[in-house]
Design an enzyme around this catalytic site. Structure first.
Site, PDB file in Angstrom:
ATOM      1  N   ALA A   1       0.847  -1.189   0.000  1.00 53.45           N
ATOM      2  CA  ALA A   1       0.000   0.000   0.000  1.00 53.45           C
ATOM      3  C   ALA A   1       0.883   1.239   0.000  1.00 53.45           C
ATOM      4  O   ALA A   1       2.048   1.167   0.398  1.00 53.45           O
ATOM      5  CB  ALA A   1      -0.875  -0.017   1.244  1.00 53.45           C
TER       6      ALA A   1
ATOM      7  N   GLY B   1       0.756  -5.336   0.706  1.00 56.61           N
ATOM      8  CA  GLY B   1      -0.367  -5.441  -0.233  1.00 56.61           C
ATOM      9  C   GLY B   1       0.048  -6.030  -1.564  1.00 56.61           C
ATOM     10  O   GLY B   1      -0.761  -6.672  -2.243  1.00 56.61           O
TER      11      GLY B   1
ATOM     12  N   GLU C   1       0.025  -9.600  -1.044  1.00 53.66           N
ATOM     13  CA  GLU C   1      -1.379  -9.994  -0.860  1.00 53.66           C
ATOM     14  C   GLU C   1      -2.082 -10.090  -2.215  1.00 53.66           C
ATOM     15  O   GLU C   1      -2.918 -10.962  -2.435  1.00 53.66           O
ATOM     16  CB  GLU C   1      -2.087  -8.995   0.059  1.00 53.66           C
ATOM     17  CG  GLU C   1      -1.584  -9.113   1.504  1.00 53.66           C
ATOM     18  CD  GLU C   1      -2.141  -8.027   2.412  1.00 53.66           C
ATOM     19  OE1 GLU C   1      -1.883  -6.843   2.126  1.00 53.66           O
ATOM     20  OE2 GLU C   1      -2.832  -8.363   3.381  1.00 53.66           O
TER      21      GLU C   1
ATOM     22  N   GLU D   1       4.163  -5.588   7.225  1.00 52.23           N
ATOM     23  CA  GLU D   1       3.308  -4.549   7.815  1.00 52.23           C
ATOM     24  C   GLU D   1       3.560  -4.325   9.292  1.00 52.23           C
ATOM     25  O   GLU D   1       3.388  -3.220   9.815  1.00 52.23           O
ATOM     26  CB  GLU D   1       1.827  -4.902   7.595  1.00 52.23           C
ATOM     27  CG  GLU D   1       1.318  -4.689   6.185  1.00 52.23           C
ATOM     28  CD  GLU D   1       1.537  -5.868   5.260  1.00 52.23           C
ATOM     29  OE1 GLU D   1       2.359  -6.754   5.594  1.00 52.23           O
ATOM     30  OE2 GLU D   1       0.913  -5.919   4.190  1.00 52.23           O
TER      31      GLU D   1
HETATM   32  C1  LIG Z   1      -9.661   4.031  10.039  1.00 51.00           C
HETATM   33  C2  LIG Z   1      -9.125   2.679   9.899  1.00 51.00           C
HETATM   34  C3  LIG Z   1      -9.854   1.837   8.923  1.00 51.00           C
HETATM   35  C4  LIG Z   1      -9.077   0.591   8.636  1.00 51.00           C
HETATM   36  C5  LIG Z   1      -9.815  -0.308   7.745  1.00 51.00           C
HETATM   37  C6  LIG Z   1      -8.961  -1.372   7.182  1.00 51.00           C
HETATM   38  C7  LIG Z   1      -9.003  -1.405   5.681  1.00 51.00           C
HETATM   39  C8  LIG Z   1      -7.778  -2.025   5.106  1.00 51.00           C
HETATM   40  C9  LIG Z   1      -7.457  -1.542   3.732  1.00 51.00           C
HETATM   41  C10 LIG Z   1      -5.970  -1.285   3.569  1.00 51.00           C
HETATM   42  C11 LIG Z   1      -5.278  -2.492   3.166  1.00 51.00           C
HETATM   43  C12 LIG Z   1      -3.801  -2.289   3.108  1.00 51.00           C
HETATM   44  C13 LIG Z   1      -3.192  -3.542   3.528  1.00 51.00           C
HETATM   45  C14 LIG Z   1      -1.714  -3.723   3.268  1.00 51.00           C
HETATM   46  O1  LIG Z   1      -1.451  -4.966   3.874  1.00 51.00           O
HETATM   47  C15 LIG Z   1      -0.868  -2.632   3.875  1.00 51.00           C
HETATM   48  C16 LIG Z   1       0.469  -2.488   3.235  1.00 51.00           C
HETATM   49  O2  LIG Z   1       0.762  -2.958   2.181  1.00 51.00           O
HETATM   50  S1  LIG Z   1       1.561  -1.521   4.087  1.00 51.00           S
HETATM   51  C17 LIG Z   1       3.023  -1.512   3.102  1.00 51.00           C
HETATM   52  C18 LIG Z   1       3.778  -2.777   3.160  1.00 51.00           C
HETATM   53  N1  LIG Z   1       5.023  -2.638   2.449  1.00 51.00           N
HETATM   54  C19 LIG Z   1       6.149  -2.277   3.027  1.00 51.00           C
HETATM   55  O3  LIG Z   1       6.228  -2.111   4.215  1.00 51.00           O
HETATM   56  C20 LIG Z   1       7.338  -2.068   2.131  1.00 51.00           C
HETATM   57  C21 LIG Z   1       8.092  -0.843   2.549  1.00 51.00           C
HETATM   58  N2  LIG Z   1       9.181  -0.562   1.662  1.00 51.00           N
HETATM   59  C22 LIG Z   1      10.369  -1.182   1.747  1.00 51.00           C
HETATM   60  O4  LIG Z   1      10.593  -2.080   2.530  1.00 51.00           O
HETATM   61  C23 LIG Z   1      11.431  -0.704   0.836  1.00 51.00           C
HETATM   62  O5  LIG Z   1      11.119   0.587   0.447  1.00 51.00           O
HETATM   63  C24 LIG Z   1      11.618  -1.591  -0.424  1.00 51.00           C
HETATM   64  C25 LIG Z   1      10.328  -1.774  -1.159  1.00 51.00           C
HETATM   65  C26 LIG Z   1      12.203  -2.954  -0.017  1.00 51.00           C
HETATM   66  C27 LIG Z   1      12.616  -0.907  -1.378  1.00 51.00           C
HETATM   67  O6  LIG Z   1      13.804  -0.627  -0.669  1.00 51.00           O
HETATM   68  P1  LIG Z   1      14.909   0.323  -1.298  1.00 51.00           P
HETATM   69  O7  LIG Z   1      15.221  -0.127  -2.653  1.00 51.00           O
HETATM   70  O8  LIG Z   1      16.022   0.388  -0.301  1.00 51.00           O
HETATM   71  O9  LIG Z   1      14.221   1.730  -1.457  1.00 51.00           O
HETATM   72  P2  LIG Z   1      13.715   2.726  -0.314  1.00 51.00           P
HETATM   73  O10 LIG Z   1      13.357   1.996   0.916  1.00 51.00           O
HETATM   74  O11 LIG Z   1      14.686   3.815  -0.220  1.00 51.00           O
HETATM   75  O12 LIG Z   1      12.352   3.247  -0.935  1.00 51.00           O
HETATM   76  C28 LIG Z   1      12.352   4.068  -2.101  1.00 51.00           C
HETATM   77  C29 LIG Z   1      11.312   5.145  -1.907  1.00 51.00           C
HETATM   78  O13 LIG Z   1      10.029   4.532  -1.878  1.00 51.00           O
HETATM   79  C30 LIG Z   1       9.340   4.926  -0.710  1.00 51.00           C
HETATM   80  N3  LIG Z   1       8.474   3.802  -0.308  1.00 51.00           N
HETATM   81  C31 LIG Z   1       8.849   2.531  -0.148  1.00 51.00           C
HETATM   82  N4  LIG Z   1       7.789   1.774   0.180  1.00 51.00           N
HETATM   83  C32 LIG Z   1       6.742   2.604   0.223  1.00 51.00           C
HETATM   84  C33 LIG Z   1       5.365   2.417   0.512  1.00 51.00           C
HETATM   85  N5  LIG Z   1       4.859   1.199   0.762  1.00 51.00           N
HETATM   86  N6  LIG Z   1       4.565   3.486   0.454  1.00 51.00           N
HETATM   87  C34 LIG Z   1       5.046   4.693   0.155  1.00 51.00           C
HETATM   88  N7  LIG Z   1       6.347   4.949  -0.119  1.00 51.00           N
HETATM   89  C35 LIG Z   1       7.171   3.906  -0.089  1.00 51.00           C
HETATM   90  C36 LIG Z   1      10.423   5.211   0.285  1.00 51.00           C
HETATM   91  O14 LIG Z   1       9.943   6.016   1.303  1.00 51.00           O
HETATM   92  C37 LIG Z   1      11.467   5.870  -0.589  1.00 51.00           C
HETATM   93  O15 LIG Z   1      11.075   7.184  -0.835  1.00 51.00           O
HETATM   94  P3  LIG Z   1      11.722   8.392  -0.028  1.00 51.00           P
HETATM   95  O16 LIG Z   1      11.270   8.230   1.386  1.00 51.00           O
HETATM   96  O17 LIG Z   1      13.201   8.242  -0.157  1.00 51.00           O
HETATM   97  O18 LIG Z   1      11.147   9.591  -0.662  1.00 51.00           O
END
Ligand SMILES: CCCCCCCCCCCCC[C@H](O)CC(=O)SCCNC(=O)CCNC(=O)[C@H](O)C(C)(C)COP(=O)(O)OP(=O)(O)OC[C@H]1O[C@@H](n2cnc3c(N)ncnc32)[C@H](O)[C@@H]1OP(=O)(O)O
Ligand SMILES: NC(=O)c1ccc[n+]([C@@H]2O[C@H](COP(=O)([O-])OP(=O)(O)OC[C@H]3O[C@@H](n4cnc5c(N)ncnc54)[C@H](O)[C@@H]3O)[C@@H](O)[C@H]2O)c1
Length: 729
Positions: free
Chosen positions: A77, A118, A121, A141
């Protein structure tokens, strides 16, 4: 054979470009195009739903492939959307995944890069999963304070069982394609061009029924053991979580996977809502983005000191001076990153010990290759050709000056000279050289090959190029580099001063070391201050106090009141331990006692007796001190020091302080870091009032005096974000 000529681009709406639709005969390929990590922002979700609907409507289409454009399959997400209006805009991720799962035409996810959260997923909701050998998948997550809320807690256990799902989801681990294959999480590993392979694969399964491919329709293989498995996991998870609520909430959601799919999904949704609205989720998301934001460094000292303009020097070889605890750890980090290292030590025995540790630590597979990058020496002239030197000799200004003078005369003029000092004045060290612009502090944390923080210290004369090089070196060796200014103890150790001092004062008043440690560990630290002191070695602080003239090896300096130094209250209990040779774990005794060969800290009646006698001698009346008071009295002065640091421009932003504490000092991530915790969890006004109240009770604990910046912020209602560039978060 894929005919690329059949590819057609149909940008049906403005946003459809975020999920590009192209056809290869009977196969539709939906390519998510939302750089950098193809996260599911609103337009991606909409693009996917539109693409899926269009594919269903077209009778010529018989299968669908979903993949990511650029560097990765969707990595989850869009976390920046959380809490904003677009997060709630339909279609949400759940409806995208429902459209995939219920698609009558088979859907194949073709994974490269990292299919995370996601993204994974989505892959699990698909009917088939392909992956390239380098791909990784996972549900991380939990590190963002939430759970896999798009069916991950329900579909994953249906494939791997509850036990493995708990392990994967509560640790957030990424697993490699090969392991995913053996767990049944991917169907095939494909070599070569993923698009071509995915299209061929999709063609090969056309016409097959999808019903038995739907993970949602399967049952959990170890369902009958769910109670047992959850009970067994609970204890470890709660202990490891140290106050974070997400891990155990993930377990509750996974537990519901033995129920019918729709019921489990409803439970997942409720628990996701609970986490999303908790205070911990935003704190962990702040920590995630701050870790990345500190790469965009600058410093108020000089506008040239800025990541945008400053260019690093190329570093291919590094000299490390001193093969003690830190020098050896630093050497391992450098070798692991493939840099050439010349390790210099004056003590032959120590050098041999260091080489053995390095050999043992480097992984078996690459040890000989890494070791070939290492030269060891007792001769300073061996450093004449290195690009940079990191000094890690004893913490003595006299010795450091001597070493830097020597380094200045021996190394090539353009070489950068860095000190790993824990807090000595970088400017004084630089002053003995003819290249103060090339002198910088690179403060690693023990064990240096494990701890992620690298606190880089900008001296008065350090050039922008030098600091850029130190920051770049951090990235090269996998550290989280934070740029800070020069002051005693820099950011991390300076803030630790009042924390440790207040912890010892609590002993005078009635607490035992284990009471203080327990309260701090319940707050979320891996170790309280006394266990930490024993681990690091109590002599480090003692030597420092001796160097500052606060104590001597024999006791208080002559004609000094026992409980005061230079007008400030002083507690000599730690000095008393050191004088008895109780230096911590390494001597088998410190604040605690240790059985031979064990690291378990055992309360020591000898220490308890020593503290009792001390209280009697100095007229302290023992009282019961609550955990809340312990936490406030140890942590609020630490936070207060953080405000002084911001006020003085030593740290450019509060996030630099938070990242320092999260990665260098084990500050619990679910609270966001000390400054975030102060502002967003406790509230600045409450911190201020507590400091005022404790200061009234302990007027001679000078660090309880609230920082002028804190007072000013409370008076004006300003936020920490407004002080620096935190506003992006
Ligand atoms: C009111 C309440 C109601 C609730 C109701 C419930 C409803 C549910 C509906 C929602 C469902 C969503 C469910 C889902 O399960 C949730 C998710 O998916 S959460 C996200 C999970 N993913 C992650 O945690 C991955 C995070 N990212 C990383 O681990 C790393 O970035 C990477 C992908 C392995 C890549 O690593 P690198 O190559 O080293 O690069 P960087 O880390 O430097 O990242 C580059 C750049 O991208 C930005 N970024 C990375 N991931 C995300 C992201 N998921 N979202 C936004 N931005 C992301 C990162 O910040 C870097 O940018 P910068 O910060 O440098 O500008
Ligand atoms: N140990 C920690 O937890 C820690 C953490 C961060 C920073 N530091 C800092 O790192 C530095 C080193 O600390 P350490 O714990 O590794 O010390 P250490 O005592 O383990 O090692 C210091 C080494 O330097 C060698 N040495 C002394 N004089 C030398 C000289 N002139 N030339 C070459 N080698 C010489 C010694 O023989 C010894 O092996 C100190 O400045 C310390 O404050 C230590």
């Amino acid at each position: 054979m894929v005919n690329t000529m059949t590819l057609t681009w149909e940008a049906t709406r403005e946003f459809a470009v975020m999920a590009e639709y192209s056809t290869y005969g009977s196969v539709v390929v939906l390519q998510v195009n939302n750089p950098p990590v193809n996260s599911f922002s609103y337009h991606v979700r909409q693009g996917l739903v539109d693409g899926l609907e269009k594919a269903q409507r077209d009778p010529a289409i018989r299968s669908i492939v979903i993949m990511g454009k650029g560097r990765t399959f969707p990595a989850g997400a869009d976390v920046r959307e959380f809490g904003t209006a677009s997060a709630g805009m339909m279609p949400d991720l759940l409806s995208v995944l429902a459209a995939v799962d219920t698609s009558p035409k088979p859907v194949v996810s073709a994974i490269h890069g990292t299919a995370l959260g996601g993204g994974f997923e989505l892959a699990l909701a698909s009917h088939y999963r392909l992956a390239v050998p380098s791909a990784r998948v996972g549900l991380p997550e939990v590190h963002l304070g939430i759970l896999p809320g798009a069916g991950g807690t329900q579909r994953l256990p249906r494939v791997v069982g509850v036990k493995t799902a708990i392990q994967m989801i509560t640790t957030g681990q990424h697993i490699k394609a090969q392991q995913a294959l053996s767990l049944g999480l991917v169907d095939k590993i494909v070599q070569g061009d993923l698009l071509k392979e995915a299209v061929s694969f999709a063609r090969s399964i056309e016409g097959r029924p999808v019903e038995d491919r739907r993970i949602s329709q399967k049952t959990v293989p170890d369902a009958e053991k769910v109670g047992e498995v959850v009970d067994a996991a609970r204890k470890t998870i709660i202990r490891r979580a140290r106050g974070a609520i997400a891990p155990m909430t993930c377990v509750q959601a996974i537990q519901a996977s033995v129920l019918p799919f729709d019921v489990g999904m409803q439970r997942e949704r409720e628990l996701m809502a609970f986490l999303m609205t908790s205070w911990q989720a935003p704190a962990q998301q702040y920590a995630f983005f701050s870790e990345r934001e500190v790469r965009r460094w600058s410093h108020p000292r000089d506008k040239r000191v800025n990541f945008k303009t400053a260019k690093p020097r190329v570093i291919k070889s590094v000299g490390v001076v001193g093969a003690g605890t830190m020098g050896v750890g630093i050497t391992i980090s450098l070798l692991q990153a493939g840099l050439k290292v010349v390790l210099l030590e004056v003590n032959k025995k120590q050098l041999d010990r260091g080489i053995t540790t390095i050999q043992k630590t480097l992984s078996q597979k690459s040890a000989s290759q890494r070791m070939s990058l290492l030269t060891t020496t007792m001769d300073y002239s061996a450093l004449s050709d290195v690009d940079m030197v990191i000094e890690a000799v004893f913490e003595s200004m006299r010795l450091k000056k001597e070493v830097f003078k020597k380094l200045d005369s021996i190394t090539k003029p353009q070489a950068i000279l860095a000190s790993n000092t824990s807090g000595l004045d970088i400017d004084k060290i630089a002053a003995v050289t003819k290249r103060p612009d090339k002198v910088v502090g690179t403060h690693f944390f023990a064990p240096a090959n494990i701890m992620r923080l690298l606190e880089n210290i900008l001296g008065k004369h350090t050039s922008a190029e030098t600091i850029a090089t130190a920051m770049q070196l951090g990235t090269t060796i996998g550290k989280v580099g934070v740029l800070v200014g020069n002051c005693p103890g820099f950011v991390g150790n300076r803030m630790l001063g009042p924390y440790v001092t207040e912890a010892v004062f609590l002993l005078e008043e009635g607490a035992d070391p284990q009471d203080v440690d327990k309260a701090i560990e319940e707050f979320g630290f891996a170790m309280g201050p006394f266990r930490m002191g024993d681990l690091s070695g109590l002599d480090i602080g003692w030597r420092g106090r001796i160097e500052k003239g606060l104590t001597t090896e024999q006791g208080p300096p002559p004609a000094t009141p026992p409980l005061y130094r230079r007008g400030n209250r002083y507690c000599p209990l730690a000095d008393m331990l050191c004088m008895q040779g109780r230096l911590g774990q390494k001597t088998g005794a410190g604040w605690y006692r240790y059985e031979p060969g064990s690291r378990a800290a055992l309360p020591d009646p000898v220490v308890q007796q020593m503290i009792r006698e001390y209280r009697q001698e100095h007229g302290f009346k023992k009282r019961t001190i609550s955990s809340q008071e312990i936490v406030e009295r140890c942590l609020y002065p630490l936070i207060n020091e953080g405000f002084h640091i911001l006020d003085e421009g030593i740290a450019a932003r509060s996030m630099d302080i938070d990242v320092t504490y999260l990665f260098g000092y084990g500050w619990p991530r679910h609270t966001g870091g000390p400054m975030y915790y102060a502002e967003k969890v406790v509230g600045l006004e409450k911190i201020l009032r507590s400091l005022e109240s404790y200061q009234a009770q302990y007027p001679d604990h000078h660090y309880l005096q609230p920082s002028p910046l804190l007072r000013d912020m409370v008076a004006k209602g300003t936020s920490l974000a407004a002080l620096g560039t935190d506003s992006k978060l």
